[in-house]
Design a protein around this motif. Structure first.
Motif, mmCIF file in Angstrom:
data_model
loop_
_atom_site.group_PDB
_atom_site.id
_atom_site.type_symbol
_atom_site.label_atom_id
_atom_site.label_comp_id
_atom_site.label_asym_id
_atom_site.label_seq_id
_atom_site.Cartn_x
_atom_site.Cartn_y
_atom_site.Cartn_z
ATOM 1 N N GLN A 110 0.824 -1.213 0.000
ATOM 2 C CA GLN A 110 0.000 0.000 0.000
ATOM 3 C C GLN A 110 0.857 1.262 0.000
ATOM 4 O OE1 GLN A 110 -3.507 0.108 -0.253
ATOM 5 N NE2 GLN A 110 -2.946 2.206 -0.758
ATOM 6 N N ILE A 111 1.914 1.280 0.814
ATOM 7 C CA ILE A 111 2.785 2.457 0.873
ATOM 8 C C ILE A 111 3.498 2.677 -0.460
ATOM 9 C CG2 ILE A 111 4.876 3.409 1.936
ATOM 10 C CD1 ILE A 111 3.907 2.069 4.578
ATOM 11 N N LEU A 112 4.017 1.614 -1.035
ATOM 12 C CA LEU A 112 4.682 1.756 -2.335
ATOM 13 C C LEU A 112 3.724 2.296 -3.394
ATOM 14 C CD1 LEU A 112 6.932 -1.430 -2.466
ATOM 15 C CD2 LEU A 112 7.680 0.947 -2.255
ATOM 16 N N TRP A 113 2.490 1.798 -3.387
ATOM 17 C CA TRP A 113 1.497 2.287 -4.352
ATOM 18 C C TRP A 113 1.207 3.769 -4.112
ATOM 19 C CZ3 TRP A 113 -0.247 1.466 -8.892
ATOM 20 C CH2 TRP A 113 -1.414 2.106 -9.314
ATOM 21 N N ASP A 114 0.971 4.135 -2.839
ATOM 22 C CA ASP A 114 0.684 5.540 -2.507
ATOM 23 C C ASP A 114 1.856 6.434 -2.888
ATOM 24 O OD1 ASP A 114 -1.783 4.809 -1.463
ATOM 25 O OD2 ASP A 114 -1.088 4.831 0.625
ATOM 26 N N TRP A 115 3.054 5.953 -2.668
ATOM 27 C CA TRP A 115 4.258 6.712 -3.001
ATOM 28 C C TRP A 115 4.326 6.948 -4.506
ATOM 29 C CZ3 TRP A 115 9.612 4.830 -0.805
ATOM 30 C CH2 TRP A 115 10.509 5.882 -0.837
ATOM 31 N N LEU A 116 4.061 5.931 -5.268
ATOM 32 C CA LEU A 116 4.067 6.054 -6.724
ATOM 33 C C LEU A 116 3.019 7.065 -7.196
ATOM 34 C CD1 LEU A 116 5.035 5.119 -9.525
ATOM 35 C CD2 LEU A 116 3.317 3.312 -9.386
ATOM 36 N N VAL A 117 1.814 6.935 -6.695
ATOM 37 C CA VAL A 117 0.733 7.849 -7.087
ATOM 38 C C VAL A 117 1.109 9.288 -6.741
ATOM 39 C CG1 VAL A 117 -1.666 8.498 -6.596
ATOM 40 C CG2 VAL A 117 -1.077 6.100 -6.986
ATOM 41 N N THR A 118 1.646 9.487 -5.550
ATOM 42 C CA THR A 118 2.046 10.830 -5.132
ATOM 43 C C THR A 118 3.167 11.367 -6.017
ATOM 44 O OG1 THR A 118 1.435 10.361 -2.850
ATOM 45 C CG2 THR A 118 2.949 12.183 -3.203
ATOM 46 N N ALA A 119 4.160 10.525 -6.289
ATOM 47 C CA ALA A 119 5.293 10.953 -7.109
ATOM 48 C C ALA A 119 4.867 11.300 -8.536
ATOM 49 C CB ALA A 119 6.352 9.857 -7.138
ATOM 50 N N LEU A 120 3.771 10.723 -8.980
ATOM 51 C CA LEU A 120 3.321 10.962 -10.350
ATOM 52 C C LEU A 120 2.466 12.214 -10.505
ATOM 53 C CD1 LEU A 120 2.598 7.328 -11.555
ATOM 54 C CD2 LEU A 120 4.552 8.780 -12.102
ATOM 55 N N GLY A 121 2.273 12.957 -9.449
ATOM 56 C CA GLY A 121 1.693 14.258 -9.684
ATOM 57 C C GLY A 121 0.518 14.755 -8.884
ATOM 58 N N LYS A 122 0.124 14.122 -7.810
ATOM 59 C CA LYS A 122 -0.957 14.690 -7.000
ATOM 60 C C LYS A 122 -0.473 15.982 -6.361
ATOM 61 C CE LYS A 122 -4.080 11.143 -5.468
ATOM 62 N NZ LYS A 122 -4.672 10.516 -4.297
ATOM 63 N N SER A 123 -1.260 17.049 -6.468
ATOM 64 C CA SER A 123 -0.854 18.295 -5.838
ATOM 65 C C SER A 123 -1.085 18.260 -4.330
ATOM 66 C CB SER A 123 -1.579 19.478 -6.469
ATOM 67 O OG SER A 123 -2.972 19.281 -6.411
ATOM 68 N N HIS A 124 -2.088 17.539 -3.869
ATOM 69 C CA HIS A 124 -2.319 17.338 -2.434
ATOM 70 C C HIS A 124 -2.334 15.835 -2.214
ATOM 71 C CE1 HIS A 124 -3.194 21.532 -1.738
ATOM 72 N NE2 HIS A 124 -3.994 21.518 -2.792
ATOM 73 N N SER A 125 -1.589 15.392 -1.206
ATOM 74 C CA SER A 125 -1.481 13.957 -1.002
ATOM 75 C C SER A 125 -1.623 13.602 0.471
ATOM 76 C CB SER A 125 -0.130 13.460 -1.525
ATOM 77 O OG SER A 125 0.904 13.860 -0.646
ATOM 78 N N ILE A 126 -1.551 12.318 0.746
ATOM 79 C CA ILE A 126 -1.620 11.855 2.127
ATOM 80 C C ILE A 126 -0.361 12.240 2.899
ATOM 81 C CG2 ILE A 126 -3.160 9.952 1.565
ATOM 82 C CD1 ILE A 126 -0.733 8.061 1.775
ATOM 83 N N TYR A 127 0.643 12.794 2.208
ATOM 84 C CA TYR A 127 1.894 13.185 2.841
ATOM 85 C C TYR A 127 1.975 14.698 3.076
ATOM 86 C CZ TYR A 127 2.971 8.446 1.513
ATOM 87 O OH TYR A 127 2.927 7.083 1.360
ATOM 88 N N ASP A 128 0.843 15.370 3.146
ATOM 89 C CA ASP A 128 0.832 16.814 3.387
ATOM 90 C C ASP A 128 1.208 17.164 4.826
ATOM 91 O OD1 ASP A 128 0.193 17.416 0.799
ATOM 92 O OD2 ASP A 128 -1.945 17.698 1.172
ATOM 93 N N GLU A 129 0.871 16.306 5.776
ATOM 94 C CA GLU A 129 1.148 16.562 7.191
ATOM 95 C C GLU A 129 2.557 16.093 7.543
ATOM 96 O OE1 GLU A 129 -0.930 18.183 9.278
ATOM 97 O OE2 GLU A 129 -2.267 18.441 7.548
ATOM 98 N N GLY A 130 3.163 16.747 8.527
ATOM 99 C CA GLY A 130 4.522 16.412 8.943
ATOM 100 C C GLY A 130 4.681 14.963 9.360
#
Length: 110
Positions: free
Chosen positions: A42-62
């Motif tokens: 799940q983390i690898l998938w989320d990382w890929l999706v985020t790296a491919l261009g989401k402007s807001h992601s699940i990694y917005d918080e510290g």
């Protein structure tokens, strides 16, 4: 299940400590104890999706960004451990082929 975020460091040439190079299997155990297989996928998938261009992601918080850095460091160390194991296996295989004390194995008479 994540244990703790010990440190955040920038990429280095080698992450494995000397004792981890000599005994890499505990590194694999640490990774498996830190994450379950479904979490890794799940983390690898989320990382890929985020790296491919989401402007807001699940990694917005510290905390989420910190968790991602923690995961990255675990993966980087794991990859190095896999290569160390591979090198050890190759050397063991070459040693077995060479026979005792580095001498070529004796040929059986034809």
């Amino acid at each position: 299940m994540q244990k703790s975020n010990k440190r955040i460091t920038k990429p280095t040439k080698e992450r494995l400590k000397e004792e981890e190079k000599l005994q890499p299997l505990p590194v694999l155990s640490d990774f498996c104890d830190s994450y379950h297989l479904h979490e890794v996928k799940q983390i690898l998938w989320d990382w890929l999706v985020t790296a491919l261009g989401k402007s807001h992601s699940i990694y917005d918080e510290g905390k989420e960004r910190s968790n991602l850095f923690f995961f990255y460091e675990k993966v980087e160390t794991l990859i190095e451990a896999v290569y160390v194991i591979h090198e050890q296996e190759e050397k063991a295989s070459q040693s077995k082929q060479a026979g005792p004390k580095g001498k070529p194995p004796k040929q059986s008479p034809s």
